[in-house]
Design an enzyme around this catalytic site. Structure first.
Site, PDB file in Angstrom:
ATOM      1  N   HIS A 133     117.120  32.723  -4.296  1.00 28.11           N
ATOM      2  CA  HIS A 133     116.155  33.691  -3.766  1.00 28.11           C
ATOM      3  C   HIS A 133     114.750  33.099  -3.766  1.00 28.11           C
ATOM      4  O   HIS A 133     114.023  33.149  -2.767  1.00 28.11           O
ATOM      5  CB  HIS A 133     116.198  34.964  -4.629  1.00 28.11           C
TER       6      HIS A 133
ATOM      7  N   ARG B 271      75.440  26.399  14.649  1.00 29.27           N
ATOM      8  CA  ARG B 271      74.543  27.432  14.113  1.00 29.27           C
ATOM      9  C   ARG B 271      73.312  26.724  13.576  1.00 29.27           C
ATOM     10  O   ARG B 271      73.433  25.762  12.816  1.00 29.27           O
ATOM     11  CB  ARG B 271      75.232  28.205  12.993  1.00 29.27           C
TER      12      ARG B 271
ATOM     13  N   ARG C 280     123.085  30.979  11.124  1.00 31.83           N
ATOM     14  CA  ARG C 280     121.873  31.345  11.854  1.00 31.83           C
ATOM     15  C   ARG C 280     121.044  30.086  12.003  1.00 31.83           C
ATOM     16  O   ARG C 280     121.271  29.100  11.293  1.00 31.83           O
ATOM     17  CB  ARG C 280     121.086  32.413  11.115  1.00 31.83           C
TER      18      ARG C 280
ATOM     19  N   SER D  35      79.827  32.680  25.647  1.00 29.80           N
ATOM     20  CA  SER D  35      80.715  32.348  24.532  1.00 29.80           C
ATOM     21  C   SER D  35      80.924  33.625  23.727  1.00 29.80           C
ATOM     22  O   SER D  35      79.968  34.261  23.290  1.00 29.80           O
ATOM     23  CB  SER D  35      80.084  31.263  23.664  1.00 29.80           C
TER      24      SER D  35
ATOM     25  N   GLY E 238      81.443  35.903  20.837  1.00 26.66           N
ATOM     26  CA  GLY E 238      81.278  35.926  19.380  1.00 26.66           C
ATOM     27  C   GLY E 238      82.152  37.059  18.855  1.00 26.66           C
ATOM     28  O   GLY E 238      81.701  38.184  18.643  1.00 26.66           O
ATOM     29  N   THR E 239      83.406  36.732  18.651  1.00 21.21           N
ATOM     30  CA  THR E 239      84.365  37.799  18.341  1.00 21.21           C
ATOM     31  C   THR E 239      84.213  38.340  16.921  1.00 21.21           C
ATOM     32  O   THR E 239      84.772  39.383  16.604  1.00 21.21           O
ATOM     33  CB  THR E 239      85.799  37.311  18.580  1.00 21.21           C
ATOM     34  N   ASN E 240      83.443  37.626  16.077  1.00 19.94           N
ATOM     35  CA  ASN E 240      83.183  38.200  14.736  1.00 19.94           C
ATOM     36  C   ASN E 240      82.324  39.456  14.890  1.00 19.94           C
ATOM     37  O   ASN E 240      82.657  40.528  14.401  1.00 19.94           O
ATOM     38  CB  ASN E 240      82.450  37.202  13.840  1.00 19.94           C
ATOM     39  N   ASP E 241      81.197  39.286  15.571  1.00 18.62           N
ATOM     40  CA  ASP E 241      80.332  40.453  15.766  1.00 18.62           C
ATOM     41  C   ASP E 241      80.948  41.453  16.731  1.00 18.62           C
ATOM     42  O   ASP E 241      80.771  42.663  16.570  1.00 18.62           O
ATOM     43  CB  ASP E 241      78.949  40.007  16.271  1.00 18.62           C
TER      44      ASP E 241
ATOM     45  N   MET F  51     117.666  43.454   1.465  1.00 17.86           N
ATOM     46  CA  MET F  51     118.442  44.675   1.671  1.00 17.86           C
ATOM     47  C   MET F  51     119.812  44.542   1.017  1.00 17.86           C
ATOM     48  O   MET F  51     120.095  43.556   0.366  1.00 17.86           O
ATOM     49  CB  MET F  51     118.522  44.979   3.149  1.00 17.86           C
TER      50      MET F  51
ATOM     51  N   LYS G 181     122.621  38.667  11.776  1.00 16.08           N
ATOM     52  CA  LYS G 181     123.920  38.308  11.198  1.00 16.08           C
ATOM     53  C   LYS G 181     125.059  38.731  12.131  1.00 16.08           C
ATOM     54  O   LYS G 181     125.959  37.949  12.423  1.00 16.08           O
ATOM     55  CB  LYS G 181     124.077  38.977   9.829  1.00 16.08           C
TER      56      LYS G 181
ATOM     57  N   CYS H 218      83.741  31.473  20.180  1.00 22.95           N
ATOM     58  CA  CYS H 218      83.331  30.716  18.991  1.00 22.95           C
ATOM     59  C   CYS H 218      83.425  31.549  17.721  1.00 22.95           C
ATOM     60  O   CYS H 218      83.031  31.097  16.652  1.00 22.95           O
ATOM     61  CB  CYS H 218      81.926  30.151  19.161  1.00 22.95           C
TER      62      CYS H 218
ATOM     63  N   GLY I 143     117.750  38.637   0.834  1.00 23.36           N
ATOM     64  CA  GLY I 143     117.838  39.372  -0.424  1.00 23.36           C
ATOM     65  C   GLY I 143     117.103  40.694  -0.435  1.00 23.36           C
ATOM     66  O   GLY I 143     117.036  41.359  -1.459  1.00 23.36           O
TER      67      GLY I 143
ATOM     68  N   ARG J 122     127.575  44.691   4.800  1.00 20.54           N
ATOM     69  CA  ARG J 122     126.393  43.830   4.678  1.00 20.54           C
ATOM     70  C   ARG J 122     125.316  44.236   5.650  1.00 20.54           C
ATOM     71  O   ARG J 122     125.595  44.550   6.805  1.00 20.54           O
ATOM     72  CB  ARG J 122     126.762  42.375   5.013  1.00 20.54           C
TER      73      ARG J 122
ATOM     74  N   TYR K 192      87.656  27.372  26.953  1.00 18.42           N
ATOM     75  CA  TYR K 192      87.837  26.683  25.676  1.00 18.42           C
ATOM     76  C   TYR K 192      87.805  27.659  24.512  1.00 18.42           C
ATOM     77  O   TYR K 192      87.320  28.778  24.643  1.00 18.42           O
ATOM     78  CB  TYR K 192      86.764  25.593  25.471  1.00 18.42           C
TER      79      TYR K 192
HETATM   80  C1  PEP Z   1      80.389  35.731  16.093  1.00 18.95           C
HETATM   81  O1  PEP Z   1      79.751  36.761  15.898  1.00 18.95           O
HETATM   82  O2  PEP Z   1      81.577  35.715  16.433  1.00 18.95           O
HETATM   83  C2  PEP Z   1      79.739  34.425  15.881  1.00 18.95           C
HETATM   84  C3  PEP Z   1      80.383  33.311  16.183  1.00 18.95           C
HETATM   85  O3  PEP Z   1      78.524  34.418  15.313  1.00 18.95           O
HETATM   86  P1  PEP Z   1      78.271  34.599  13.756  1.00 18.95           P
HETATM   87  O4  PEP Z   1      79.588  34.541  13.078  1.00 18.95           O
HETATM   88  O5  PEP Z   1      77.374  33.492  13.350  1.00 18.95           O
HETATM   89  O6  PEP Z   1      77.632  35.941  13.712  1.00 18.95           O
HETATM   90 MG    MG Z   2      77.613  36.685  15.741  1.00 18.02          MG
END
Ligand code: PEP
Ligand code: MG
Length: 902
Positions: free
Chosen positions: A459, A582, A343, A786, A788-791, A109, A29, A854, A107, A98, A874
């Protein structure tokens, strides 16, 4: 010397000293008021106390050295400029105090208006206003009310009740019918309320009022609702707020005064035109609070043409200057227009795309900038379904389409009830007369928000739009009775728990559940709407920006798909291959029985038979997918989960066996299964016999899959098609694991492909921290990685991915250990570092090594930017996320400032 530095520190800036780029220091502001001042627009004079002063105050609990003197000096110069002194009994200067943080927190603050009024200056104010006693006393009662509530925590309802009593005594329900005497009486009543709750008289000293109000604004940075809002909007907690002290101008001086909000384009649809609300004879907070119903801004042309034309001129000027949609707050004081705020305006997802396209057409921005003005979260929102309406459904009310989307849910009337029911998994619609900042938790929990009062700038509307939540506001046919937990509309009574459907685009409200249909953006991605032919401005804008994103991006986008149907849809959505197929779903359904045979096989021959029966089924699956992908790369992952996941649960089997035994039935097979389940039981299955370990322990399993993949590719190629398989080994932690699997796989592949010309790559997932740390060795045996960012997140943090998010992440979020679940958005510092190390060391060992991701993060906007920075080739994500990833990959390529387009 430190002390000297503190004293010299500049904590206060006149508007003329700032500019729009100083948002960190002056807040949004303050920076924009400075910008407008410097553009020569009519901004009431004032000054801004910096966020640094706020941070110093919050850290120590007292104002930093030098601040009081600087405020004094700036106040004096403001008094000189205005020719009036703060709270002067004869001719008082009044100021507003203000808040204004770097990011707008509507709204959340505090604001205190009319600071400087007291028992004496109220008389001077009346004289200033040409003997308008009513106005002066109304201003004074507003000060006591706002000051009491925000600075001294007096319960707001007490003031509301007092004004309701005054109106009742007068036989009216309109504030404007209260005359000067009524308001003088109300001031007395307010003062008593103030004294009762604070134990002191309302402060009469103007400087004390000012100092307390400034402190209250600083403190409001840490008010609970502000904390909740910041968490929701991912605004850092350590920014602090600036405080703007501005000479008051009055919109409540009579019919030739008023206040309003204007948008330079429609923030709902992006359409060009004049949008906004105007309220005659009122102060700014009346519009924003949605307390009284406003008229459309166009009406101002009739009411006060001179001010209207002047405002339109400034609106054009601001758009040209900011090169974007601006929202504006203004006040007209006896025919004189004042600009109180501007703004770059918040907008819906659809408006963001449409406006970005228009601004390119108008030559104000280029396509790179247009790409920067939209984001993946907005695109995802546009892919939500909409209502499918036919004659069966008639709207019972029509309010303002304040934030688009189609929301269906059970009606609730309080924020707490919304939170409760949502926690039980219910979809709820929060229905209120109007919302206020205390409703924030309920708004977060609800699928949609419905109010009977307030315009596009109320609001409810502003907050819902910011959250991307469906909202219908100002549905004034609704008679909402919160204590009785019901509303009535057109002869219907809707009680808590009844289902309603609300359309945030049209503003319509339906009783019952209306079926929903896909968005036009999805229809466009599906190829059902031709962007070149449609006259839908949104589809045209999305097409144009997506085309540019595709041209700009370096990252390829693949999809995670394990059926032909998913693969086909993902291709329509722009996927350039499959990054993760999978294979475990292929072992479910009627095939479960074959897996059971495999697990229970007592001899090698029995096991081979079971595998031989699975082979043609797997081959068919792959043929279908290769056909759909038509020569695009397809990464098939060998089976990953522990095999006992394919067997019935232990408890169920034990009961079955017991019941069958009781009945004297033959239970040999169930007993064998039960024994197998007991034998295979693992305390930590996620760290047990899964992934590559299965391939090394269960003879023939991976070999069958490799054969099925290679045979499927050959089948497709021999039939004149193209196939590009990439075999991926999961859960590798050591190069030796991969080498063992690869040696066997290469033999099978060589045997199957013969002279077909099929080329099969063999690579690995990087999802065990050890794999990331030994990526240089693993790359010797892998043709691609690749991530596997989950694990990798699960094992990097030691967080069970199935349990922790529901169990205790709320506390981690509350403590700020992370701002968002690391399963949702990549933890750049920790897990991200593992990715970076593996990418660098993998490529050092094998130049040109193909790298992808992935895990779920492949479709998360912020994570896509990270993968771009790290140099992956990718990202791969679920089909519906493919357009989001394409857009964000494009944004990552044209911007270096991250994905934040807030
Ligand atoms: C992972 O682990 O990121 C993955 C893609 O494999 P999954 O989720 O099947 O374990
Ligand atoms: Mg995995």
């Amino acid at each position: 010397m430190a002390a000297q530095e503190t004293v010299d520190h500049k904590y206060v800036y006149d508007f003329a000293e700032g500019n729009k780029d100083l948002k960190d220091l002056l807040g949004g502001k303050g920076a924009n008021l400075a910008e407008m001042t410097n553009l020569g627009l009519p901004v009431p004079p004032g000054f801004t106390i910096t966020t640094e002063a706020c941070k110093a105050y919050l850290a120590t609990g007292r104002q930093p050295d030098g601040l009081a003197e600087q405020i004094e000096a700036h106040l004096e110069s403001l008094e000189r400029e205005m020719g009036r002194k703060l709270g002067d009994p004869n001719d008082p200067l009044l100021v507003s105090v203000r808040s204004g943080a770097k990011f707008s927190m509507p709204g959340m603050m505090e604001t205190v208006l009319n600071v400087g009024l007291n028992d004496r200056s109220v008389v001077g104010l009346s004289a200033q206003a040409g003997g308008n006693d009513r106005f002066a006393w109304d201003s004074y009662r507003r000060l006591i009310q706002m000051f009491g509530k925000t600075v001294c925590d007096v319960p707001g309802e007490e003031f509301e009740h007092a004004i309701d009593d005054a109106k009742r005594a007068k036989g009216t329900n309109n504030d404007l019918d209260l005359d000067a005497d009524d308001l003088r009486g109300l001031v007395d009543a307010y003062k008593k309320i103030f004294a009762k709750h604070t134990g002191r008289e309302f402060p009469q000293e103007p400087r004390e009022q000012l100092d307390l109000a400034i402190r209250a604004v600083f403190d409001s940075w840490n008010a609970e609702r502000a904390v909740v809002y910041r968490r929701q909007e991912r605004i850092p907690a350590d920014l602090g707020t600036a405080v703007n002290v501005v000479a008051m101008v009055f919109g409540n001086l009579g019919a030739d005064s008023g206040t309003g909000v204007a948008f330079t384009r429609d923030p709902g649809s992006g359409a060009q035109g004049i949008y906004g609300d105007y309220l005659a004879n009122a102060q700014g907070e009346d519009v924003v609070a949605g307390i009284r119903n406003t008229v459309p801004l166009q009406e101002l042309e009739r009411i006060d043409k001179k001010s209207y034309d002047e405002l339109l001129g400034y609106m054009a000027r601001l758009e040209e200057h900011y090169k974007d949609l601006c929202d504006i707050e203004f006040t007209i004081e006896r025919g004189k227009l004042w600009m109180l705020q501007t703004r770059v305006g918040k907008r819906t997802a659809a408006a963001a795309f449409v406006i970005a396209g228009q601004l390119v057409d108008e030559g104000l921005i280029d396509l790179n900038e247009a790409l920067h003005r939209v984001n993946g979260a907005q695109l995802a929102q546009l892919m939500f379904p909409r209502f499918q309406l036919d004659h069966e459904f008639e709207a019972v009310a029509k309010g303002i389409g304040a934030s688009p989307g189609a929301a269906v849910g059970k009606v609730v009337f309080t924020s707490d009830r919304a939170v409760e029911l949502a926690a039980e998994g219910e979809a709820v619609i929060l229905v209120r007369r109007e919302t206020n900042p205390d409703d924030l938790n309920g708004m977060i929990a609800a699928k949609g928000i419905l109010t009977s009062r307030g315009g596009k700038t109320s609001h409810a509307a502003v907050v819902a739009r910011g959250m991307g939540k469906t909202c219908v506001s100002g549905a004034d046919e609704l008679d909402v009775n919160v204590p009785a937990k019901k509303f009535t509309v057109g002869g219907h009574t809707v009680n808590e728990g009844d289902v309603v459907s609300i359309d945030g685009t049209t503003g319509k409200v339906y009783l019952g559940e209306v079926p929903v249909m896909p968005s036009e953006v999805v229809q466009y991605f599906e190829g059902e709407l031709d962007a070149e032919r449609t006259d839908d401005p949104l589809v045209r804008a999305v097409h144009r920006i997506m085309t540019h994103a595709d041209a700009a991006r370096r990252l390829r986008v693949r999809t995670n798909a394990d059926t032909g149907a998913d693969a086909a849809r993902a291709r329509r959505f722009g996927a350039e291959g499959i990054g993760l197929c999978r294979t475990e779903h292929m072992f479910l359904g009627e095939r479960r029985e074959l897996v059971e045979r495999l697990i229970l096989a007592a001899t090698e021959a029995e096991r081979e038979q079971a595998l031989a029966a699975l082979l043609p089924l797997q081959r068919e699956d792959f043929v279908e997918i290769f056909r759909e992908m038509d020569g695009l790369p397809v990464t098939v992952r060998l089976i990953d989960p522990p095999l006992h996941e394919f067997l019935p649960p232990l408890e169920q089997l034990a009961v079955n066996v017991a019941v069958a035994q009781e009945r004297g039935e033959d239970v040999a097979k169930e007993e064998a299964l039960l024994a197998a389940v007991r034998r295979m039981h693992e305390e930590n299955p996620m760290l047990g016999l899964r992934g590559v370990r299965l391939g090394l322990v269960i003879p023939g399993l991976f070999a069958m899959q490799v054969r099925a993949i290679a045979e499927a590719a050959v089948t497709v190629v021999r039939a004149g098609g193209a196939a590009c398989p990439e075999i991926m080994v999961p859960l590798v932690g050591a190069v030796q694991e991969l080498e063992t699997v690869r040696t066997e796989a290469e033999k099978i592949i060589a045997e199957v492909i013969g002279d077909s010309g099929v080329e099969v790559l063999i690579g690995t997932m990087i999802e065990v921290p050890r794999a990331a740390l030994t990526a240089g060795q693993i790359a010797e045996a892998a043709q691609f990685f690749s991530f596997g960012t989950n694990d990798l997140t699960q094992m990097g943090w030691g967080f069970s991915r199935d349990d922790v998010e529901g169990a205790f992440f709320w506390r981690y979020l509350e403590l700020g250990i992370f701002g968002i679940s690391p399963f949702e958005s990549i933890d750049r510092d920790g897990v991200g570092r593992l990715v970076r190390i593996a990418a660098e060391e993998g490529r050092a060992a094998r130049p040109g090594l193909k790298l992808g991701v992935c895990g779920e993060h492949g479709g998360d906007p912020d994570s896509v930017h990270f993968f771009h920075e790290v140099g992956l080739d990718y990202v791969s994500c679920s089909p519906f996320r493919v357009p989001v990833a394409r857009l964000e990959a494009g944004r990552a390529a044209v911007t270096t400032t991250g994905s934040d387009s807030r």
